[in-house]
Design an enzyme around this catalytic site. Sequence first.
Site, short mmCIF file in Angstrom:
data_model
loop_
_atom_site.label_atom_id
_atom_site.label_comp_id
_atom_site.label_asym_id
_atom_site.label_seq_id
_atom_site.Cartn_x
_atom_site.Cartn_y
_atom_site.Cartn_z
N CYS A 82 -6.21 11.70 -14.36
CA CYS A 82 -4.96 11.99 -13.64
C CYS A 82 -3.83 11.04 -14.03
O CYS A 82 -2.71 11.48 -14.32
CB CYS A 82 -5.21 11.93 -12.14
SG CYS A 82 -6.15 10.50 -11.59
N HIS A 137 0.23 9.71 -7.34
CA HIS A 137 0.15 8.44 -8.07
C HIS A 137 1.53 8.04 -8.58
O HIS A 137 2.30 8.89 -9.05
CB HIS A 137 -0.73 8.60 -9.32
CG HIS A 137 -2.20 8.71 -9.06
ND1 HIS A 137 -2.78 8.55 -7.83
CD2 HIS A 137 -3.22 8.96 -9.92
CE1 HIS A 137 -4.09 8.70 -7.95
NE2 HIS A 137 -4.38 8.95 -9.19
#
Lengths: 335, 335
Positions: free
Chosen positions: A128, A241
């Site tokens: 990710c 994130h």
Amino acid sequence: MFDSLAIVGATGAVGQEFLHLLEDHLPHVKRIRLLASSSSAGASIPIRGRPHPVETLAQDSFRRIDLAFFSAGAAVSREYAPTAVRGGTLVIDNSSAFRMDPAVPLVVPEVNPQQLAAHQGLIANPNCAAILLAMVLGPLHRAHPIRRVAVATYQAVSGAGRAAMRELEEQTSAVLAGRPAKPEVFPHLCAFNLFSHNSRVDDSGYNDEERKIIAETGKILGVPELAVTATCVRVPVLRAHCEAVNLTFTEPVSEERTREILASAPGLRLVDDRAANRFPMPCEATGADDVLVGRIRQDLSQPDGRGVDLFLCGDQLRKGAALNAIQIAERIMES
Amino acid sequence: MFDSLAIVGATGAVGQEFLHLLEDHLPHVKRIRLLASSSSAGASIPIRGRPHPVETLAQDSFRRIDLAFFSAGAAVSREYAPTAVRGGTLVIDNSSAFRMDPAVPLVVPEVNPQQLAAHQGLIANPNCAAILLAMVLGPLHRAHPIRRVAVATYQAVSGAGRAAMRELEEQTSAVLAGRPAKPEVFPHLCAFNLFSHNSRVDDSGYNDEERKIIAETGKILGVPELAVTATCVRVPVLRAHCEAVNLTFTEPVSEERTREILASAPGLRLVDDRAANRFPMPCEATGADDVLVGRIRQDLSQPDGRGVDLFLCGDQLRKGAALNAIQIAERIMES
């Protein structure tokens, strides 16, 4: 065209996001098979208005399945993906199992779609944090070669799954109420705290997450020897994130040039309003397809003008996982 | 010896921490005067078991006061500190008002106590993130000159005061209960979110906090031209700042050498357990005097061996503010 789809890890955080995205993506898929470990099997999940049973994953689960999306960890992918591929199923694997295999394309469709042409039945979906970073580095590197990258991450708990998201909420409630908060999913308290990424630390002192970012970014950009250092940190955020990125190019690159490149790059959205102090934030990246990028500025510590600092944020479950995988499938259908 | 002490900003987060530390520090101070704006005056705060009234700050507040600690913002320091100094009061100023004045020492006692000798009645306490960074860079730079520093911060809300800490708690409760959470102290949501530091962003794209770290670190280390870049970020943590630090030395410096230097440096505590995945965390730095440092490793993106990565964490209100100021006073008494 893919008529049938299997989702391995359907009850996990990424699997659930995948199902959510199916409302708008892959409309031609007629048959959807949900697979999970025996402990999660038996449930029923509605997709496009129709209930779908969750079945126990087995070696014969992929018969007459055109496309399988794996998101149940590297061990499950290693055990079941080869069978699926041998049976003719195209596998898009969200685990780390095959990412660094030279025979396996590791793809962010906006950045290196050309690697898809060489697939042999299995395509790896990158880590990710590596996907989000590659989305920004890709267009920059194409225009001006990057020499070195130093990245510090601010990673949401969703990367550790649904139980981790619940743990953050429950721990936070407990702390606010003055009750004891016991870490279970994570090794440390996550409420109002942060800690070095909860993956194994090797003898070099880097952890596995950092190793993935370093190796995968190089593979995606087509520069395996790209100099990257990373510090990965979990923060008390649910599912987006962030990354603070310090870049060194091989030649002087201005802040304006950087902004110009990123403004026209697919899948990115500039959020870079200095007057309003508005830059990429998890609360705005959550649920969004685009990766947000801002804080673009000349790095004043590199007086030769080759340094640029920037900050990015993207939904870990969406572009960081399920959406990127779906986009890989869509690219293959287009080709 | 200081017999009398005034605390300007006594009701603020740093002022309160200062009072808390007085239980163990500066035992010879007999008279303590608490000063604040008229809106906070009138309260009574117990110190060492005796109630002390909070008085309204005025130009004549410093008569017969030996030592004054200012922590009420740069405007208040600019307005009142010169009067105090002229009256013979030694001022330790926690604001940014005089930090970069060449005539004013900017001191972290473990790092540059020698600057104290030249004071002219006023000593500046550095920015919190700069103090924590200097605590780690100081001993390293003394042994091996540092060429460049790239730092990304994870800053607690306490740097914005008590109201900000309340805001984080109240917003988090609201979000967990599904109620709307409206930012008031900060420009953006802080619950389960993070954002670029809430200070003014200048035309270069750096914000004031980053400018402070860059300029103050150079001044504290005695290398005004030190190449530093910084990205400052607020995270949903109450009162300890973390920093991911990427260092470039002028010569090769090993991870072992770095660890050896930091292990014996005053005011630091190594928290660097790779097997247990235990590194500096806000929940362990909170309330501690020491700055925690760990994640010490060779930066693999700098193959000449001149690069080191590390991670630090320290209590923003304690070593990042009140404790450092008290230690300055203690050093002056010793000299």
